[in-house]
Design a protein around this motif. Structure first.
Motif, PDB file in Angstrom:
ATOM      1  N   UNK A   1       0.835  -1.203   0.000  1.00  0.00           N
ATOM      2  CA  UNK A   1       0.000   0.000   0.000  1.00  0.00           C
ATOM      3  C   UNK A   1       0.866   1.247   0.000  1.00  0.00           C
ATOM      4  N   UNK A   2       1.943   1.219   0.756  1.00  0.00           N
ATOM      5  CA  UNK A   2       2.858   2.354   0.824  1.00  0.00           C
ATOM      6  C   UNK A   2       3.447   2.661  -0.536  1.00  0.00           C
ATOM      7  N   UNK A   3       3.847   1.620  -1.278  1.00  0.00           N
ATOM      8  CA  UNK A   3       4.420   1.844  -2.612  1.00  0.00           C
ATOM      9  C   UNK A   3       3.393   2.441  -3.559  1.00  0.00           C
ATOM     10  N   UNK A   4       2.187   1.891  -3.576  1.00  0.00           N
ATOM     11  CA  UNK A   4       1.155   2.427  -4.464  1.00  0.00           C
ATOM     12  C   UNK A   4       0.883   3.888  -4.125  1.00  0.00           C
ATOM     13  N   UNK A   5       0.800   4.203  -2.851  1.00  0.00           N
ATOM     14  CA  UNK A   5       0.540   5.585  -2.433  1.00  0.00           C
ATOM     15  C   UNK A   5       1.673   6.517  -2.840  1.00  0.00           C
ATOM     16  N   UNK A   6       2.908   6.063  -2.692  1.00  0.00           N
ATOM     17  CA  UNK A   6       4.050   6.946  -2.919  1.00  0.00           C
ATOM     18  C   UNK A   6       4.249   7.271  -4.398  1.00  0.00           C
ATOM     19  N   UNK A   7       3.899   6.336  -5.269  1.00  0.00           N
ATOM     20  CA  UNK A   7       4.268   6.497  -6.676  1.00  0.00           C
ATOM     21  C   UNK A   7       3.108   6.904  -7.574  1.00  0.00           C
ATOM     22  N   UNK A   8       1.880   6.757  -7.116  1.00  0.00           N
ATOM     23  CA  UNK A   8       0.716   7.008  -7.970  1.00  0.00           C
ATOM     24  C   UNK A   8       0.578   8.482  -8.326  1.00  0.00           C
ATOM     25  N   UNK A   9       0.252   8.736  -9.602  1.00  0.00           N
ATOM     26  CA  UNK A   9       0.001  10.099 -10.056  1.00  0.00           C
ATOM     27  C   UNK A   9      -1.369  10.606  -9.613  1.00  0.00           C
ATOM     28  N   UNK A  10      -2.243   9.692  -9.275  1.00  0.00           N
ATOM     29  CA  UNK A  10      -3.578  10.052  -8.817  1.00  0.00           C
ATOM     30  C   UNK A  10      -3.727   9.659  -7.350  1.00  0.00           C
ATOM     31  N   UNK A  11      -4.751  10.168  -6.711  1.00  0.00           N
ATOM     32  CA  UNK A  11      -5.035   9.730  -5.349  1.00  0.00           C
ATOM     33  C   UNK A  11      -5.421   8.258  -5.414  1.00  0.00           C
ATOM     34  N   UNK A  12      -4.634   7.377  -4.769  1.00  0.00           N
ATOM     35  CA  UNK A  12      -4.901   5.941  -4.936  1.00  0.00           C
ATOM     36  C   UNK A  12      -6.170   5.500  -4.229  1.00  0.00           C
ATOM     37  N   UNK A  13      -6.773   4.466  -4.790  1.00  0.00           N
ATOM     38  CA  UNK A  13      -7.887   3.795  -4.132  1.00  0.00           C
ATOM     39  C   UNK A  13      -7.303   2.731  -3.220  1.00  0.00           C
TER      40      UNK A  13
END
Length: 201
Positions: free
Chosen positions: A33-45
């Motif tokens: 979850x941390x990786x998805x949050x850190x790298x996503x260009x959009x607000x992650x779901x």
């Protein structure tokens, strides 16, 4: 980097933006979850829920005692690697009781990042096994925690029983640049695999 054509080996160059599905997998508490949050260009779901006393005998918190939330379905994010390549990121749940979701989540995935906590190598064994079973090419990302010890890459490779052709990189899942570098490593790995397939024809 030039990734054009890697996802459709031998296909014609059509221009435009290519979209690729990538899995972010790993054991419980490895930093998906941390990786998805850190790298996503959009607000992650995200589908994180608070850990409760009811999960005490189910979720093993050894090494991650400070963890207070857990993914119960998936995490979703998006990042544009270049003008012509967009990655859709699907983070898998780490606990055994949610593994039944993996088959559906991995359908159509071109590749995966398997996050590993070197303090708890065994926590990611199942994720590696699932990627191999589902024939999803992957790279290993060793997520650095404050109390992680340094280990030679080849020792980690032997301990995880990973092919010498599978890249292993060190990362900090909290850092956007570090997480992006992991995804670029995956794209290069997929491109190299596609080139080998073409050469063998």
């Amino acid at each position: 980097m030039d990734c054009k054509g890697f996802d459709h080996p031998g296909g014609p160059e059509t221009g435009g933006t290519r979209s690729v599905k990538v899995m972010i997998a790993g054991g419980f508490g490895t930093g998906k979850t941390t990786m998805v949050r850190s790298v996503s260009d959009i607000k992650p779901l995200t589908t994180e829920e608070t850990l409760t006393q009811a999960s005490a005998g189910v979720d093993h918190l050894i090494g991650v005692a400070e963890k207070t939330e857990t993914t119960v379905s998936l995490d979703f994010g998006k990042i544009s690697i270049s003008d012509s390549l967009r990655l859709y990121l699907f983070g898998t749940p780490g606990q055994e009781r949610f593994w039944f979701l993996w088959n559906g989540l991995c359908k159509g995935a071109l590749g995966a990042v398997v996050l590993v906590d070197t303090r708890r190598l065994a926590s990611s064994f199942r994720a590696i096994e699932e990627m191999e079973r589902l024939e999803v090419p992957f790279v290993i990302a060793l997520n650095v925690f404050p109390d992680s010890r340094e280990h030679p890459i080849e020792e980690i490779r032997d301990a995880l029983d990973i092919s010498p052709h599978t890249p292993i990189v060190v990362c900090d899942a909290r850092d956007r640049a570090s997480s992006r570098d992991v995804l670029i490593t995956l794209m290069r790995h997929l491109k190299d695999r596609a080139a080998v397939v073409l050469e063998s024809r």
